[in-house]
Design an enzyme around this catalytic site. Structure first.
Site, PDB file in Angstrom:
ATOM      1  N   SER A   9       0.818  -1.226   0.000  1.00 59.24           N
ATOM      2  CA  SER A   9       0.000   0.000   0.000  1.00 59.24           C
ATOM      3  C   SER A   9       0.843   1.264   0.000  1.00 59.24           C
ATOM      4  O   SER A   9       1.756   1.402   0.814  1.00 59.24           O
ATOM      5  CB  SER A   9      -0.854   0.063   1.275  1.00 59.24           C
ATOM      6  OG  SER A   9      -1.783  -0.952   1.293  1.00 59.24           O
ATOM      7  N   TYR A  63      -9.166 -10.711   1.893  1.00 60.79           N
ATOM      8  CA  TYR A  63     -10.369 -10.015   2.381  1.00 60.79           C
ATOM      9  C   TYR A  63     -11.218  -9.414   1.270  1.00 60.79           C
ATOM     10  O   TYR A  63     -12.356  -9.016   1.484  1.00 60.79           O
ATOM     11  CB  TYR A  63     -10.014  -8.946   3.436  1.00 60.79           C
ATOM     12  CG  TYR A  63      -9.183  -7.781   2.920  1.00 60.79           C
ATOM     13  CD1 TYR A  63      -9.702  -6.828   2.058  1.00 60.79           C
ATOM     14  CD2 TYR A  63      -7.866  -7.624   3.336  1.00 60.79           C
ATOM     15  CE1 TYR A  63      -8.940  -5.767   1.600  1.00 60.79           C
ATOM     16  CE2 TYR A  63      -7.090  -6.569   2.886  1.00 60.79           C
ATOM     17  CZ  TYR A  63      -7.632  -5.652   2.015  1.00 60.79           C
ATOM     18  OH  TYR A  63      -6.868  -4.604   1.559  1.00 60.79           O
ATOM     19  N   GLU A  64     -10.658  -9.351   0.064  1.00 55.79           N
ATOM     20  CA  GLU A  64     -11.453  -8.829  -1.053  1.00 55.79           C
ATOM     21  C   GLU A  64     -12.539  -9.835  -1.468  1.00 55.79           C
ATOM     22  O   GLU A  64     -13.388  -9.530  -2.300  1.00 55.79           O
ATOM     23  CB  GLU A  64     -10.539  -8.490  -2.237  1.00 55.79           C
ATOM     24  CG  GLU A  64      -9.638  -7.300  -1.951  1.00 55.79           C
ATOM     25  CD  GLU A  64      -8.646  -7.010  -3.070  1.00 55.79           C
ATOM     26  OE1 GLU A  64      -9.077  -6.501  -4.113  1.00 55.79           O
ATOM     27  OE2 GLU A  64      -7.446  -7.322  -2.902  1.00 55.79           O
ATOM     28  N   MET A  88      -2.357  -7.925   6.612  1.00 62.49           N
ATOM     29  CA  MET A  88      -3.417  -8.725   5.971  1.00 62.49           C
ATOM     30  C   MET A  88      -2.952  -9.336   4.650  1.00 62.49           C
ATOM     31  O   MET A  88      -3.772  -9.631   3.786  1.00 62.49           O
ATOM     32  CB  MET A  88      -4.644  -7.842   5.716  1.00 62.49           C
ATOM     33  CG  MET A  88      -5.176  -7.144   6.949  1.00 62.49           C
ATOM     34  SD  MET A  88      -6.462  -5.961   6.521  1.00 62.49           S
ATOM     35  CE  MET A  88      -6.594  -5.034   8.046  1.00 62.49           C
ATOM     36  N   SER A  89      -1.642  -9.490   4.491  1.00 63.09           N
ATOM     37  CA  SER A  89      -1.168 -10.054   3.208  1.00 63.09           C
ATOM     38  C   SER A  89       0.069 -10.918   3.441  1.00 63.09           C
ATOM     39  O   SER A  89       0.111 -11.672   4.398  1.00 63.09           O
ATOM     40  CB  SER A  89      -0.886  -8.913   2.223  1.00 63.09           C
ATOM     41  OG  SER A  89       0.130  -8.054   2.717  1.00 63.09           O
ATOM     42  N   HIS A 104      -5.877  -9.363  -2.114  1.00 59.64           N
ATOM     43  CA  HIS A 104      -5.989  -9.775  -0.705  1.00 59.64           C
ATOM     44  C   HIS A 104      -7.136 -10.760  -0.540  1.00 59.64           C
ATOM     45  O   HIS A 104      -8.151 -10.674  -1.229  1.00 59.64           O
ATOM     46  CB  HIS A 104      -6.287  -8.568   0.195  1.00 59.64           C
ATOM     47  CG  HIS A 104      -5.274  -7.475   0.124  1.00 59.64           C
ATOM     48  ND1 HIS A 104      -5.261  -6.554  -0.883  1.00 59.64           N
ATOM     49  CD2 HIS A 104      -4.239  -7.166   0.937  1.00 59.64           C
ATOM     50  CE1 HIS A 104      -4.257  -5.714  -0.684  1.00 59.64           C
ATOM     51  NE2 HIS A 104      -3.617  -6.068   0.399  1.00 59.64           N
ATOM     52  N   HIS A 147      -3.785   0.480  -4.282  1.00 58.60           N
ATOM     53  CA  HIS A 147      -3.224  -0.669  -5.005  1.00 58.60           C
ATOM     54  C   HIS A 147      -3.633  -0.559  -6.467  1.00 58.60           C
ATOM     55  O   HIS A 147      -4.788  -0.776  -6.806  1.00 58.60           O
ATOM     56  CB  HIS A 147      -3.765  -1.986  -4.435  1.00 58.60           C
ATOM     57  CG  HIS A 147      -3.130  -2.366  -3.152  1.00 58.60           C
ATOM     58  ND1 HIS A 147      -2.091  -3.240  -3.060  1.00 58.60           N
ATOM     59  CD2 HIS A 147      -3.388  -1.960  -1.887  1.00 58.60           C
ATOM     60  CE1 HIS A 147      -1.734  -3.367  -1.803  1.00 58.60           C
ATOM     61  NE2 HIS A 147      -2.514  -2.596  -1.070  1.00 58.60           N
ATOM     62  N   ASN A 156       1.249   2.300  11.048  1.00 58.98           N
ATOM     63  CA  ASN A 156       0.472   2.688  12.233  1.00 58.98           C
ATOM     64  C   ASN A 156       0.861   1.773  13.378  1.00 58.98           C
ATOM     65  O   ASN A 156       1.343   0.666  13.139  1.00 58.98           O
ATOM     66  CB  ASN A 156      -1.040   2.538  11.957  1.00 58.98           C
ATOM     67  CG  ASN A 156      -1.394   1.118  11.560  1.00 58.98           C
ATOM     68  OD1 ASN A 156      -1.199   0.724  10.399  1.00 58.98           O
ATOM     69  ND2 ASN A 156      -1.869   0.341  12.502  1.00 58.98           N
TER      70      ASN A 156
HETATM   71  N1  HPA Z   1      -3.455  -4.291  11.153  1.00 55.24           N
HETATM   72  C1  HPA Z   1      -3.555  -5.098  10.086  1.00 55.24           C
HETATM   73  N2  HPA Z   1      -3.099  -4.772   8.888  1.00 55.24           N
HETATM   74  C2  HPA Z   1      -2.482  -3.588   8.741  1.00 55.24           C
HETATM   75  C3  HPA Z   1      -2.330  -2.706   9.815  1.00 55.24           C
HETATM   76  C4  HPA Z   1      -2.845  -3.073  11.090  1.00 55.24           C
HETATM   77  O1  HPA Z   1      -2.744  -2.342  12.095  1.00 55.24           O
HETATM   78  N3  HPA Z   1      -1.688  -1.602   9.329  1.00 55.24           N
HETATM   79  C5  HPA Z   1      -1.430  -1.835   8.015  1.00 55.24           C
HETATM   80  N4  HPA Z   1      -1.925  -3.035   7.647  1.00 55.24           N
END
Ligand code: HPA
Length: 277
Positions: free
Chosen positions: A33, A88-89, A216-217, A86, A64, A240
């Site tokens: 990302s 989750y998509e 998540m990947s 991903h 993306h 983050n």
């Molecule tokens: N959690 C899961 N996936 C992420 C995060 C997170 O805090 N930040 C970027 N991808």
């Protein structure tokens, strides 16, 4: 009887070969990302949007783009995946790792996987924009890309994941980072299904499991790449602090904003790694 999956893969491979007119490519990079500008340094660029490749599903995530970018860097032909798919998509594991199968058909030897992650601050004093080299992973997605029919020609049924992330590549990346005064950590990546971020309780639990970063990947791609015999280097960047550690609510916008800030040092690191490979 011919197999439907292998036929789809062959069709995609043939389409790509027709566009790029060559097959000797050793290196591939998946951009996570918000990382946009690595492709700018490539010469003889050929861009192939994912949606033009037969049987590939579309990337639906903001940040993306969804392109294969073929080109040459330092006289080395390589391919960049600008954006990834991903779980989750809503796609299957087989669908999201289809591009890795294409890389396998192209006989890619080295795969650099990059990804945005949340920092867990387990044993490492992680902060925003820090870079973490993945030394191992914990798969909590609840699925595995090798589940389902097994195709002998694509690799072993029971794949050893002891050295999923190549130790020599980690060493090389650490040396290059040191020379260029880029701070890097080594840590454990924990993969969740997403797309919701985690709860603070989950992050506390993940800490106890030994995770340093959460995302998540990565994991589906790395597993398929290992079945294919590629050497994998996983590089994540903290966009983050994970839920409960961060004092602010988490947002995808923050993830993208922080990613653009790390892009410079990540580009430098990847370019220097490529020069040495
Ligand atoms: N959690 C899961 N996936 C992420 C995060 C997170 O805090 N930040 C970027 N991808």
């Amino acid at each position: 009887m011919k197999n439907e999956f292998l036929e789809k893969l062959n069709a995609a491979f043939k389409f790509i070969i027709k566009e790029i007119k060559q097959t000797f490519i050793d290196y591939a990079i998946i951009l996570g990302s918000g990382l946009g500008n690595i492709p700018e340094v490539l010469e003889e660029k050929i861009v192939i949007p994912y949606h033009e490749v037969p049987h590939m599903v579309k990337s639906t995530v903001k940040g993306h783009k969804g392109n294969f970018i073929f080109g040459v860097f330092e006289k080395k032909p390589l391919v960049i995946m600008e954006g990834r798919l991903h779980y989750y998509e809503g796609y299957s594991m087989q669908e999201i790792t289809f591009p890795i199968r294409i890389l396998q058909k192209l006989k890619i030897k080295y795969l650099i996987i990059t990804a945005a992650v949340g920092g867990i601050r387990n044993k490492l004093p992680l902060d925003l924009s820090d870079i973490v080299l993945i030394k191992d992973h914990i798969n909590l997605i609840g699925d595995n890309p090798l589940r389902g029919p097994h195709y002998e020609e694509l690799g072993e049924r029971f794949v050893d994941l002891t050295n999923t992330y190549d130790k020599d590549l980690i060493k090389l990346a650490k040396n290059i980072a040191k020379k260029n005064k880029i701070k890097v950590y080594e840590g454990i990546y924990l993969a969740t299904c997403g797309p919701s971020y985690e709860t603070p309780a989950e992050i506390e639990a993940f800490k106890k499991l030994g995770a340093d970063v959460v995302g998540m990947s990565v994991v589906p791609e790395a597993i398929v790449a290992r079945q294919a015999g590629m050497k994998v280097l996983g590089i994540c960047y903290i966009t983050n602090l994970a839920a409960g550690i961060s004092t602010k609510p988490l947002s995808h916008l923050e993830v993208l904003e922080t990613a653009t800030k790390v892009a410079y040092k990540l580009n430098l690191l990847i370019k220097e790694i490529l020069k040495k490979l």
